[in-house]
Design a protein around this motif. Structure first.
Motif, mmCIF file in Angstrom:
data_model
loop_
_atom_site.group_PDB
_atom_site.id
_atom_site.type_symbol
_atom_site.label_atom_id
_atom_site.label_comp_id
_atom_site.label_asym_id
_atom_site.label_seq_id
_atom_site.Cartn_x
_atom_site.Cartn_y
_atom_site.Cartn_z
ATOM 1 N N UNK A 88 0.850 -1.192 0.000
ATOM 2 C CA UNK A 88 0.000 0.000 0.000
ATOM 3 C C UNK A 88 0.888 1.245 0.000
ATOM 4 N N UNK A 89 0.777 2.025 -1.043
ATOM 5 C CA UNK A 89 1.676 3.168 -1.246
ATOM 6 C C UNK A 89 1.086 4.070 -2.314
ATOM 7 N N UNK A 90 1.748 5.194 -2.507
ATOM 8 C CA UNK A 90 1.538 5.973 -3.715
ATOM 9 C C UNK A 90 2.648 5.591 -4.684
ATOM 10 N N UNK A 91 2.268 5.289 -5.896
ATOM 11 C CA UNK A 91 3.246 4.953 -6.935
ATOM 12 C C UNK A 91 3.265 6.102 -7.945
ATOM 13 N N UNK A 92 4.468 6.595 -8.210
ATOM 14 C CA UNK A 92 4.637 7.771 -9.063
ATOM 15 C C UNK A 92 5.579 7.463 -10.215
ATOM 16 N N UNK A 93 5.193 7.878 -11.390
ATOM 17 C CA UNK A 93 6.162 7.847 -12.479
ATOM 18 C C UNK A 93 6.720 9.256 -12.653
ATOM 19 N N UNK A 94 7.945 9.330 -13.088
ATOM 20 C CA UNK A 94 8.534 10.620 -13.409
ATOM 21 C C UNK A 94 9.260 10.504 -14.744
ATOM 22 N N UNK A 95 9.422 11.650 -15.397
ATOM 23 C CA UNK A 95 10.070 11.673 -16.692
ATOM 24 C C UNK A 95 11.120 12.760 -16.709
ATOM 25 N N UNK A 106 6.871 14.835 -12.317
ATOM 26 C CA UNK A 106 6.137 13.684 -11.825
ATOM 27 C C UNK A 106 4.721 13.620 -12.380
ATOM 28 N N UNK A 107 4.257 12.405 -12.566
ATOM 29 C CA UNK A 107 2.863 12.185 -12.868
ATOM 30 C C UNK A 107 2.025 12.397 -11.626
ATOM 31 N N UNK A 108 0.687 12.329 -11.768
ATOM 32 C CA UNK A 108 -0.204 12.616 -10.647
ATOM 33 C C UNK A 108 -0.232 11.535 -9.580
ATOM 34 N N UNK A 109 0.338 10.371 -9.862
ATOM 35 C CA UNK A 109 0.428 9.328 -8.845
ATOM 36 C C UNK A 109 -0.763 8.395 -8.832
ATOM 37 N N UNK A 110 -0.524 7.203 -8.314
ATOM 38 C CA UNK A 110 -1.559 6.183 -8.119
ATOM 39 C C UNK A 110 -1.536 5.781 -6.657
ATOM 40 N N UNK A 111 -2.668 5.967 -5.998
ATOM 41 C CA UNK A 111 -2.752 5.580 -4.582
ATOM 42 C C UNK A 111 -3.307 4.171 -4.504
ATOM 43 N N UNK A 112 -2.486 3.251 -4.046
ATOM 44 C CA UNK A 112 -2.857 1.834 -3.973
ATOM 45 C C UNK A 112 -3.057 1.423 -2.520
#
Lengths: 115, 111
Positions: A88-95, A106-112
């Motif tokens: 359980x985390x926030x997963x972020x992509x960055x470019x 960073x992208x807006x993130x995915x809260x899992x």
């Protein structure tokens, strides 16, 4: 700066299942990265997504648990496999590399949340 | 082992106050120091510092890097409630261009 989108923005999953997160950029970028931010923690780099080859994983992260794809210069996916509540985390992509700059956006993130 | 240390970890001020956030680093293949503001999920970019001693400014925010002493500061003057956030610094490395993040400073600005 590049416009980055992530899907899904949030999800609640059951233990033992897998979730694939998508990251899409509106322009070609040199580099794409995946980070994790556990509750109350800072960002930790999971891996660098390499276009056309296997991702480069940081210590403590393995391909079997976090398979990553990057089929082209604008898209990447991160799969969280065989999930447990500790995922359980926030997963972020960055470019980086959009418009010739090395700055990472960073992208807006995915809260899992894993139950 | 690479380290990025931020201080303080938490700070509570009142509107109008000036704050200074600190970031020290020991990172191999250091290239640049970046500051981000995180309010919800995604960190938003503030500054990228590559050269020592050159201040970067954006409105009420400013930042400077000291590559000899391996630290950076982020100043916010005349703080507003909208400045309440977690401020993250990160060391960007050569070779892979990856970043090492500090734990962040949680700033709370009270009216």
């Amino acid at each position: 700066s590049a416009v980055i989108s992530q899907k899904p923005s949030r999800d609640i999953c059951q233990r033992g299942t897998s979730l694939t997160i998508q990251c899409q950029v509106d322009s070609q970028v040199t580099m794409m990265f995946w980070y994790r931010q556990q509750p109350g923690q800072s960002l930790t780099l999971i891996a660098t997504a390499n276009q056309g080859s296997e991702a480069t994983y940081e210590s403590g992260f393995v391909i079997d648990k976090f398979p990553i794809s990057r089929p082209n210069l604008t898209f990447s996916t991160l799969t969280v496999s065989n999930m447990s509540p500790e995922d359980s985390s926030i997963y972020l992509c960055s470019v980086a590399g959009a418009g010739g700059t090395d700055t990472q956006y960073f992208g807006p993130g995915t809260r899992l949340t894993v139950l | 082992e690479d380290k990025v240390v931020q201080s303080p970890l938490s700070l509570v001020v009142h509107e109008g106050d000036t704050v200074t956030l600190n970031c020290s680093y020991e990172v191999t293949n250091f290239r640049s120091l970046l500051w981000y503001k995180q309010e919800k999920k995604a960190p938003t970019f503030l500054f990228m510092l590559t050269s020592s001693g050159i201040e970067k400014k954006s409105g009420r925010l400013s930042s400077i890097l000291d590559k000899k002493e391996l630290f950076s500061i982020l100043n916010i003057t005349a703080t507003q409630t909208g400045d309440s956030a977690i401020y993250l610094c990160a060391a960007l490395r050569y070779n892979n261009n990856d970043m090492r993040f500090g734990a962040g400073t949680r700033l709370t600005v009270k009216p």
